[in-house]
Design a protein around this motif. Structure first.
Motif, PDB file in Angstrom:
ATOM      1  N   ASP A  70      69.390  16.788  57.184  1.00 57.13           N
ATOM      2  CA  ASP A  70      68.501  16.743  58.339  1.00 57.13           C
ATOM      3  C   ASP A  70      67.438  17.830  58.297  1.00 57.13           C
ATOM      4  O   ASP A  70      66.328  17.636  58.806  1.00 57.13           O
ATOM      5  CB  ASP A  70      69.296  16.865  59.638  1.00 57.13           C
ATOM      6  CG  ASP A  70      68.402  16.837  60.855  1.00 57.13           C
ATOM      7  OD1 ASP A  70      68.075  15.741  61.332  1.00 57.13           O
ATOM      8  OD2 ASP A  70      68.002  17.924  61.320  1.00 57.13           O
ATOM      9  N   ASN A  71      67.745  18.982  57.700  1.00 55.49           N
ATOM     10  CA  ASN A  71      66.739  20.037  57.617  1.00 55.49           C
ATOM     11  C   ASN A  71      65.540  19.607  56.791  1.00 55.49           C
ATOM     12  O   ASN A  71      64.408  20.028  57.047  1.00 55.49           O
ATOM     13  CB  ASN A  71      67.353  21.318  57.036  1.00 55.49           C
ATOM     14  CG  ASN A  71      68.198  22.066  58.045  1.00 55.49           C
ATOM     15  OD1 ASN A  71      67.939  22.018  59.242  1.00 55.49           O
ATOM     16  ND2 ASN A  71      69.231  22.736  57.569  1.00 55.49           N
ATOM     17  N   VAL A  72      65.772  18.778  55.778  1.00 52.11           N
ATOM     18  CA  VAL A  72      64.660  18.237  54.992  1.00 52.11           C
ATOM     19  C   VAL A  72      63.794  17.356  55.891  1.00 52.11           C
ATOM     20  O   VAL A  72      62.570  17.503  55.940  1.00 52.11           O
ATOM     21  CB  VAL A  72      65.190  17.423  53.794  1.00 52.11           C
ATOM     22  CG1 VAL A  72      64.051  16.733  53.059  1.00 52.11           C
ATOM     23  CG2 VAL A  72      65.962  18.322  52.848  1.00 52.11           C
ATOM     24  N   VAL A  73      64.440  16.432  56.603  1.00 56.91           N
ATOM     25  CA  VAL A  73      63.703  15.528  57.486  1.00 56.91           C
ATOM     26  C   VAL A  73      62.951  16.324  58.551  1.00 56.91           C
ATOM     27  O   VAL A  73      61.778  16.047  58.855  1.00 56.91           O
ATOM     28  CB  VAL A  73      64.662  14.524  58.138  1.00 56.91           C
ATOM     29  CG1 VAL A  73      63.892  13.537  59.020  1.00 56.91           C
ATOM     30  CG2 VAL A  73      65.463  13.766  57.084  1.00 56.91           C
ATOM     31  N   THR A  74      63.605  17.321  59.119  1.00 56.41           N
ATOM     32  CA  THR A  74      63.006  18.146  60.162  1.00 56.41           C
ATOM     33  C   THR A  74      61.653  18.689  59.752  1.00 56.41           C
ATOM     34  O   THR A  74      60.666  18.581  60.492  1.00 56.41           O
ATOM     35  CB  THR A  74      63.934  19.334  60.498  1.00 56.41           C
ATOM     36  OG1 THR A  74      65.179  18.838  60.964  1.00 56.41           O
ATOM     37  CG2 THR A  74      63.322  20.244  61.548  1.00 56.41           C
ATOM     38  N   TYR A  75      61.595  19.272  58.559  1.00 58.85           N
ATOM     39  CA  TYR A  75      60.383  19.964  58.164  1.00 58.85           C
ATOM     40  C   TYR A  75      59.361  19.059  57.502  1.00 58.85           C
ATOM     41  O   TYR A  75      58.163  19.347  57.552  1.00 58.85           O
ATOM     42  CB  TYR A  75      60.741  21.181  57.304  1.00 58.85           C
ATOM     43  CG  TYR A  75      61.322  22.271  58.181  1.00 58.85           C
ATOM     44  CD1 TYR A  75      60.494  23.054  58.967  1.00 58.85           C
ATOM     45  CD2 TYR A  75      62.695  22.470  58.283  1.00 58.85           C
ATOM     46  CE1 TYR A  75      61.009  24.011  59.821  1.00 58.85           C
ATOM     47  CE2 TYR A  75      63.229  23.430  59.132  1.00 58.85           C
ATOM     48  CZ  TYR A  75      62.373  24.196  59.899  1.00 58.85           C
ATOM     49  OH  TYR A  75      62.881  25.144  60.768  1.00 58.85           O
ATOM     50  N   VAL A  76      59.782  17.943  56.941  1.00 61.88           N
ATOM     51  CA  VAL A  76      58.811  16.937  56.504  1.00 61.88           C
ATOM     52  C   VAL A  76      58.070  16.376  57.719  1.00 61.88           C
ATOM     53  O   VAL A  76      56.853  16.140  57.682  1.00 61.88           O
ATOM     54  CB  VAL A  76      59.507  15.801  55.723  1.00 61.88           C
ATOM     55  CG1 VAL A  76      58.555  14.623  55.496  1.00 61.88           C
ATOM     56  CG2 VAL A  76      60.018  16.313  54.385  1.00 61.88           C
ATOM     57  N   GLU A  77      58.806  16.195  58.813  1.00 58.81           N
ATOM     58  CA  GLU A  77      58.226  15.629  60.032  1.00 58.81           C
ATOM     59  C   GLU A  77      57.617  16.692  60.952  1.00 58.81           C
ATOM     60  O   GLU A  77      57.184  16.370  62.065  1.00 58.81           O
ATOM     61  CB  GLU A  77      59.294  14.838  60.795  1.00 58.81           C
ATOM     62  CG  GLU A  77      59.864  13.659  60.029  1.00 58.81           C
ATOM     63  CD  GLU A  77      58.819  12.595  59.715  1.00 58.81           C
ATOM     64  OE1 GLU A  77      57.787  12.541  60.425  1.00 58.81           O
ATOM     65  OE2 GLU A  77      59.036  11.818  58.761  1.00 58.81           O
ATOM     66  N   ALA A  78      57.568  17.943  60.494  1.00 61.59           N
ATOM     67  CA  ALA A  78      56.967  19.036  61.272  1.00 61.59           C
ATOM     68  C   ALA A  78      57.609  19.167  62.652  1.00 61.59           C
ATOM     69  O   ALA A  78      56.934  19.384  63.650  1.00 61.59           O
ATOM     70  CB  ALA A  78      55.453  18.837  61.411  1.00 61.59           C
ATOM     71  N   GLN A  79      58.950  19.078  62.687  1.00 59.07           N
ATOM     72  CA  GLN A  79      59.679  19.180  63.951  1.00 59.07           C
ATOM     73  C   GLN A  79      60.590  20.408  63.994  1.00 59.07           C
ATOM     74  O   GLN A  79      61.418  20.529  64.886  1.00 59.07           O
ATOM     75  CB  GLN A  79      60.518  17.912  64.163  1.00 59.07           C
ATOM     76  CG  GLN A  79      59.691  16.651  64.345  1.00 59.07           C
ATOM     77  CD  GLN A  79      60.533  15.391  64.379  1.00 59.07           C
ATOM     78  OE1 GLN A  79      61.562  15.302  63.720  1.00 59.07           O
ATOM     79  NE2 GLN A  79      60.097  14.404  65.149  1.00 59.07           N
ATOM     80  N   GLY A  80      60.442  21.318  63.031  1.00 59.08           N
ATOM     81  CA  GLY A  80      61.323  22.470  62.946  1.00 59.08           C
ATOM     82  C   GLY A  80      60.838  23.668  63.731  1.00 59.08           C
ATOM     83  O   GLY A  80      59.773  23.647  64.350  1.00 59.08           O
ATOM     84  N   GLU A  81      61.619  24.742  63.680  1.00 56.66           N
ATOM     85  CA  GLU A  81      61.346  25.949  64.457  1.00 56.66           C
ATOM     86  C   GLU A  81      60.842  27.110  63.606  1.00 56.66           C
ATOM     87  O   GLU A  81      60.741  28.228  64.087  1.00 56.66           O
ATOM     88  CB  GLU A  81      62.626  26.376  65.188  1.00 56.66           C
ATOM     89  CG  GLU A  81      63.140  25.331  66.164  1.00 56.66           C
ATOM     90  CD  GLU A  81      64.501  25.683  66.733  1.00 56.66           C
ATOM     91  OE1 GLU A  81      64.738  26.871  67.039  1.00 56.66           O
ATOM     92  OE2 GLU A  81      65.329  24.770  66.877  1.00 56.66           O
ATOM     93  N   ALA A  82      60.503  26.839  62.343  1.00 52.74           N
ATOM     94  CA  ALA A  82      60.102  27.924  61.452  1.00 52.74           C
ATOM     95  C   ALA A  82      58.615  28.233  61.508  1.00 52.74           C
ATOM     96  O   ALA A  82      58.129  29.097  60.782  1.00 52.74           O
ATOM     97  CB  ALA A  82      60.500  27.583  60.011  1.00 52.74           C
ATOM     98  N   GLY A  83      57.871  27.529  62.343  1.00 62.60           N
ATOM     99  CA  GLY A  83      56.449  27.794  62.455  1.00 62.60           C
ATOM    100  C   GLY A  83      55.644  27.309  61.264  1.00 62.60           C
ATOM    101  O   GLY A  83      54.573  27.837  60.973  1.00 62.60           O
ATOM    102  N   ILE A  84      56.138  26.284  60.569  1.00 64.94           N
ATOM    103  CA  ILE A  84      55.433  25.705  59.426  1.00 64.94           C
ATOM    104  C   ILE A  84      54.596  24.547  59.944  1.00 64.94           C
ATOM    105  O   ILE A  84      55.128  23.522  60.384  1.00 64.94           O
ATOM    106  CB  ILE A  84      56.417  25.215  58.348  1.00 64.94           C
ATOM    107  CG1 ILE A  84      57.281  26.382  57.865  1.00 64.94           C
ATOM    108  CG2 ILE A  84      55.669  24.570  57.196  1.00 64.94           C
ATOM    109  CD1 ILE A  84      58.402  25.955  56.927  1.00 64.94           C
ATOM    110  N   GLU A  85      53.286  24.678  59.914  1.00 68.86           N
ATOM    111  CA  GLU A  85      52.415  23.659  60.483  1.00 68.86           C
ATOM    112  C   GLU A  85      52.122  22.562  59.468  1.00 68.86           C
ATOM    113  O   GLU A  85      52.014  22.809  58.269  1.00 68.86           O
ATOM    114  CB  GLU A  85      51.108  24.293  60.956  1.00 68.86           C
ATOM    115  CG  GLU A  85      51.284  25.307  62.083  1.00 68.86           C
ATOM    116  CD  GLU A  85      49.967  25.866  62.574  1.00 68.86           C
ATOM    117  OE1 GLU A  85      48.918  25.451  62.035  1.00 68.86           O
ATOM    118  OE2 GLU A  85      49.983  26.721  63.474  1.00 68.86           O
ATOM    119  N   GLY A  86      51.988  21.335  59.969  1.00 66.94           N
ATOM    120  CA  GLY A  86      51.546  20.236  59.126  1.00 66.94           C
ATOM    121  C   GLY A  86      52.609  19.591  58.270  1.00 66.94           C
ATOM    122  O   GLY A  86      52.303  18.744  57.430  1.00 66.94           O
TER     123      GLY A  86
END
Length: 306
Positions: free
Chosen positions: A61-77
């Motif tokens: 799920d962490n992969v999906v989270t950040y591909v979809e820009a839905q995470g909390e790490a402040g990674i934009e786009g």
């Protein structure tokens, strides 16, 4: 020799890493591998995104989270993270304080999670929904990885939390209750996977294939009956804690059905559950139906001849 920096949570699913190091499987495949332990999924995502670490062992799920820009790490786009192999099928249990008899009794309690927007929080939310509890009745607070959540549970700072093995066994040995196993309630769920960025993997295909080959050698070694005692000794040495707890955790890992994935594939049914829960609970909401956005098993096929 190629160097590779790997980041993961502290936990039993790192057993193949320890085996590959001690048995020389990394060296056999031309690798010098360093394992770093992360405190939470936010730091792990940042490490992978910046290239500080090239491989991450973490929940799919962490992969999906950040591909979809839905995470909390402040990674934009969004990111170009992807999963290249499966490690386990999310051995997760909802563990609670000794005085909590069932899930319904969690109404009005605050529950500890790693992060508010990643998959295990959604697994917990779904388990609560299936038990008739609403989000407002069971607020979440961010704590960190399994070790930190275990500590919060033992110290009474949370009434319940999802834990993997062996933290669940540690809690159980101290009298805490196992209210439910996650997959018994929500069905198959893709757990820890091997992950990287697509750009790095494309530029370092030989290195990633070598890593997968060394991992597969370690999995085969772990599964061999003649190595059972050696596997147990290594696990106890690396994980520490009570020998009885370590032995139970190790027995689960080497179980051919419930343990580490022997063929390194990722269960399609487990992938579907991850995408379903993220489609339901993530913000901003969007339907997620295409696993190819998050998975590329061509590296695994090259490594194993599949």
């Amino acid at each position: 020799m190629k160097t590779l920096d790997v980041v993961a949570f502290q936990g039993a699913s790192n057993l193949p890493m320890w085996v590959a190091e001690e048995q020389g499987f990394f060296a056999r495949h031309g690798l010098v591998v360093t394992l770093s332990i992360t405190p939470n999924s936010v730091e792990l995502a940042r490490d992978l995104h910046t290239g500080r670490r090239q491989v991450a062992l973490t929940a799919f799920d962490n992969v999906v989270t950040y591909v979809e820009a839905q995470g909390e790490a402040g990674i934009e786009g969004g990111t170009d993270f992807f999963a290249f192999m499966g490690i386990d099928d999310a051995v997760l249990s909802l563990m609670a304080a000794p005085d909590v008899p069932d899930i319904a009794a969690l109404r009005g309690q605050s529950l500890a999670v790693d992060a508010l927007t990643t998959g295990y929080a959604f697994v917990l939310r779904e388990m609560l929904r299936l038990s008739g509890l609403t989000e407002a009745e069971t607020p979440f607070f961010r704590v960190g990885g399994h070790g930190m959540r275990l500590e919060a549970l033992l110290e009474g700072r949370t009434a319940a939390t999802l834990l993997t093995t062996p933290p669940d066994l540690v809690a159980e040995a101290k009298g805490f209750r196992r209210l439910a196993r996650a997959t018994d309630m929500i069905g198959a769920y893709a757990g820890v996977t091997g992950n990287a960025s697509r750009a790095w993997a494309a530029a370092n295909r030989e290195t990633l294939v070598a890593f997968i080959r060394a991992w597969k050698d370690a999995i085969d070694w772990i599964g061999a009956a003649e190595n059972r005692d050696a596997v147990g000794a290594l696990f106890r040495a690396r994980m520490g804690g009570a020998p009885a707890v370590a032995d139970r955790a190790c027995a689960l890992l080497i179980d051919p059905v419930r343990g580490l994935r022997r063929d390194l594939t990722i269960d399609p049914a487990g992938i579907a559950t991850v995408l379903r829960l993220r489609s339901t609970y993530a913000v901003p909401a969007r339907p997620l139906t295409d696993p190819a956005r998050y998975i590329d098993l061509s590296y695994l096929a090259e490594a194993t001849g599949g």
